[in-house]
Scaffold this active site. Structure first.
Site, PDB file in Angstrom:
ATOM      1  N   LYS A 110      40.804  86.467  33.305  1.00 55.47           N
ATOM      2  CA  LYS A 110      41.601  87.479  33.167  1.00 55.47           C
ATOM      3  C   LYS A 110      42.834  87.286  34.339  1.00 55.47           C
ATOM      4  O   LYS A 110      43.947  87.923  33.957  1.00 55.47           O
ATOM      5  CB  LYS A 110      41.008  88.850  33.233  1.00 55.47           C
ATOM      6  CG  LYS A 110      40.051  89.214  32.004  1.00 55.47           C
ATOM      7  CD  LYS A 110      39.454  90.618  31.966  1.00 55.47           C
ATOM      8  CE  LYS A 110      38.674  90.713  30.628  1.00 55.47           C
ATOM      9  NZ  LYS A 110      38.466  92.338  30.555  1.00 55.47           N
ATOM     10  N   LYS A 193      37.284  83.039  21.936  1.00 62.91           N
ATOM     11  CA  LYS A 193      36.596  84.458  21.471  1.00 62.91           C
ATOM     12  C   LYS A 193      37.751  85.421  20.829  1.00 62.91           C
ATOM     13  O   LYS A 193      38.870  85.439  21.357  1.00 62.91           O
ATOM     14  CB  LYS A 193      35.720  85.048  22.485  1.00 62.91           C
ATOM     15  CG  LYS A 193      36.472  85.871  23.628  1.00 62.91           C
ATOM     16  CD  LYS A 193      35.374  86.945  24.051  1.00 62.91           C
ATOM     17  CE  LYS A 193      36.385  87.801  25.009  1.00 62.91           C
ATOM     18  NZ  LYS A 193      35.872  88.880  25.170  1.00 62.91           N
ATOM     19  N   LYS A 196      41.463  91.287  22.050  1.00 63.92           N
ATOM     20  CA  LYS A 196      42.975  91.896  21.793  1.00 63.92           C
ATOM     21  C   LYS A 196      43.790  91.544  22.538  1.00 63.92           C
ATOM     22  O   LYS A 196      45.059  91.670  22.527  1.00 63.92           O
ATOM     23  CB  LYS A 196      42.498  93.356  22.006  1.00 63.92           C
ATOM     24  CG  LYS A 196      42.141  93.732  23.597  1.00 63.92           C
ATOM     25  CD  LYS A 196      41.782  95.026  23.865  1.00 63.92           C
ATOM     26  CE  LYS A 196      41.232  95.004  25.310  1.00 63.92           C
ATOM     27  NZ  LYS A 196      39.651  94.950  25.354  1.00 63.92           N
TER      28      LYS A 196
HETATM   29  P1  ATP Z   1      38.739  92.645  27.071  1.00 66.37           P
HETATM   30  O1  ATP Z   1      39.044  91.253  26.618  1.00 66.37           O
HETATM   31  O2  ATP Z   1      39.637  93.348  27.826  1.00 66.37           O
HETATM   32  O3  ATP Z   1      37.499  92.181  28.120  1.00 66.37           O
HETATM   33  P2  ATP Z   1      36.938  93.109  24.926  1.00 66.37           P
HETATM   34  O4  ATP Z   1      37.330  92.759  23.682  1.00 66.37           O
HETATM   35  O5  ATP Z   1      36.031  91.984  25.484  1.00 66.37           O
HETATM   36  O6  ATP Z   1      37.898  93.447  26.080  1.00 66.37           O
HETATM   37  P3  ATP Z   1      35.164  94.744  26.095  1.00 66.37           P
HETATM   38  O7  ATP Z   1      35.021  96.470  26.265  1.00 66.37           O
HETATM   39  O8  ATP Z   1      35.271  94.112  27.501  1.00 66.37           O
HETATM   40  O9  ATP Z   1      36.027  94.362  24.978  1.00 66.37           O
HETATM   41  O10 ATP Z   1      33.581  94.199  25.582  1.00 66.37           O
HETATM   42  C1  ATP Z   1      32.990  95.064  24.686  1.00 66.37           C
HETATM   43  C2  ATP Z   1      31.751  94.298  23.990  1.00 66.37           C
HETATM   44  O11 ATP Z   1      32.386  93.408  22.936  1.00 66.37           O
HETATM   45  C3  ATP Z   1      31.098  93.675  24.922  1.00 66.37           C
HETATM   46  O12 ATP Z   1      29.582  93.591  24.741  1.00 66.37           O
HETATM   47  C4  ATP Z   1      31.464  92.078  24.775  1.00 66.37           C
HETATM   48  O13 ATP Z   1      30.499  91.105  24.936  1.00 66.37           O
HETATM   49  C5  ATP Z   1      31.559  92.258  23.212  1.00 66.37           C
HETATM   50  N1  ATP Z   1      32.640  91.159  22.701  1.00 66.37           N
HETATM   51  C6  ATP Z   1      34.246  91.312  23.134  1.00 66.37           C
HETATM   52  N2  ATP Z   1      34.687  90.212  22.215  1.00 66.37           N
HETATM   53  C7  ATP Z   1      33.681  89.605  21.435  1.00 66.37           C
HETATM   54  C8  ATP Z   1      33.663  88.405  20.645  1.00 66.37           C
HETATM   55  N3  ATP Z   1      34.853  87.984  20.245  1.00 66.37           N
HETATM   56  N4  ATP Z   1      32.493  88.147  20.060  1.00 66.37           N
HETATM   57  C9  ATP Z   1      31.273  88.770  20.271  1.00 66.37           C
HETATM   58  N5  ATP Z   1      31.259  89.847  21.135  1.00 66.37           N
HETATM   59  C10 ATP Z   1      32.454  90.357  22.005  1.00 66.37           C
HETATM   60 MG    MG Z   2      35.660  91.858  27.565  1.00 64.57          MG
END
Ligand code: ATP
Ligand code: MG
Length: 329
Positions: A110, A193, A196
């Protein structure tokens, strides 16, 4: 059990849902669950507009209820409503080695991400705040996606360190990572992965218009060859589509391979678009209903915060006592 999600977008995405939130809903049947919208975590990256952060916090809570988090069984709350999270995080930061924190790969990702304007100390200590979130509730299980494994290891290390220095205080938590869709991949870059932070074309949001969803799936990057078979190395794009289908339709990947035998990628995408939009329609309708009048939502969040504090406050009091803070008169 505890888990959290950041209010950093206008909608959650399929990765969030299949990697984590689906388990939040399933596990509340036989666990005492605490679920939070982690707004303190959200500001580790710049949130330019306070009004947007506030609105996204509400939209996040609405989506969680719409997905099936049940406030009569689970405490649903906003992290900043429970001050003990920040207070315990400070104590844990003082137990965390600088080198130890520097090894967190999410921080490296990040902080070097394109468009990141300056990296805050908050982003660096993010995993320690996450440890506080978990340890305050003596959580045994933490349903998260694969990307959180390293943070869970740090949480266990900090709990072990505190317990051995000050006496048994914290339960050691375990990550609960779903076997199938622990890492949903971006539709445009199936080597990363779904996130957003990548361009929106590869990320299916739960609140996207069905036409937009169908288009994103239709445009998904697939692989050379024509057969619809799972092969994570040779066919990551197709495998990702099959994994999403399986997670939503309840069929196994093997059943789907049989179902699509002799048919091409186009058929897979067409059917997947239907599976996804059908699954999301009721979630979208319920989210809209909850946001039309936020009184119920606000009541749920207030009740959730007070249930959370009933557990968090005594944990913090024990910690303050054990580290040697003088009680306030
Ligand atoms: P950021 O990229 O800002 O970290 P994020 O989409 O990962 O945002 P978070 O709030 O950090 O969102 O994570 C919420 C949950 O979603 C966490 O348990 C994380 O492991 C899961 N998660 C996020 N992206 C994925 C993905 N592509 N596949 C499976 N699980 C995911
Ligand atoms: Mg995350």
């Amino acid at each position: 059990m505890l888990s959290g999600i950041q209010p950093t977008a206008d909608s959650f995405h399929l990765g969030n849902y299949l990697g984590a939130l689906k388990q939040w809903v399933a596990l509340q049947d036989d666990h005492d669950a605490f679920y939070c919208v982690v707004d303190l975590h959200a500001i580790t990256l710049e949130q330019p507009d306070p009004a947007v952060l506030r609105q996204r916090t509400l939209v996040s809570a609405a989506q969680l209820l719409a997905l099936g988090v049940d406030p009569s069984r689970s405490a649903l709350f906003v992290q900043s409503h429970v001050p003990e999270h920040a207070q315990l995080a400070w104590v844990l930061q003082c137990l965390t080695g600088f080198g130890e924190a520097s090894r967190m790969t999410q921080f490296k990702d990040k902080s070097t991400r394109e468009g990141t304007s300056g990296t805050s100390v908050g982003l660096f200590t993010y995993p320690v705040l996450q440890a506080a979130d978990i340890l305050l509730y003596q959580a045994q299980r933490v349903p998260v996606g694969e990307d959180q494994r390293q943070h869970l290891e740090l949480t266990r290390d900090l709990a072990t360190r505190f317990n051995s220095r000050y006496g048994d205080t914290f339960t050691l938590p375990e990550a609960y990572i779903p076997p199938g869709a622990a890492k949903v991949l971006d539709l445009q870059s199936p080597d990363k992965k779904m996130s957003k932070s990548l361009p929106p074309a590869g990320c299916v949001n739960l609140l996207d218009d069905p036409k937009v969803t169908a288009k994103k799936i239709r445009s998904a990057v697939t692989d050379t060859g024509r057969e619809v078979v799972a092969d994570p190395v040779g066919k990551p794009g197709v495998t990702n589509l099959l994994t999403i289908h399986a997670a939503l339709s309840g069929q196994s990947v093997a059943q789907l391979e049989e179902h699509f035998a002799g048919r091409g990628y186009g058929d897979l995408k067409k059917e997947l678009a239907e599976v996804v939009t059908d699954a999301l329609a009721p979630v979208q309708a319920r989210t809209a209903e909850l946001l039309a009048d936020t009184a119920e939502l606000e009541r749920v969040l207030a009740a959730g915060a007070s249930r959370a504090r009933e557990v968090a406050a005594p944990t913090l009091a024990t910690v303050y006592d054990r580290v040697g803070f003088l009680p306030a008169a």
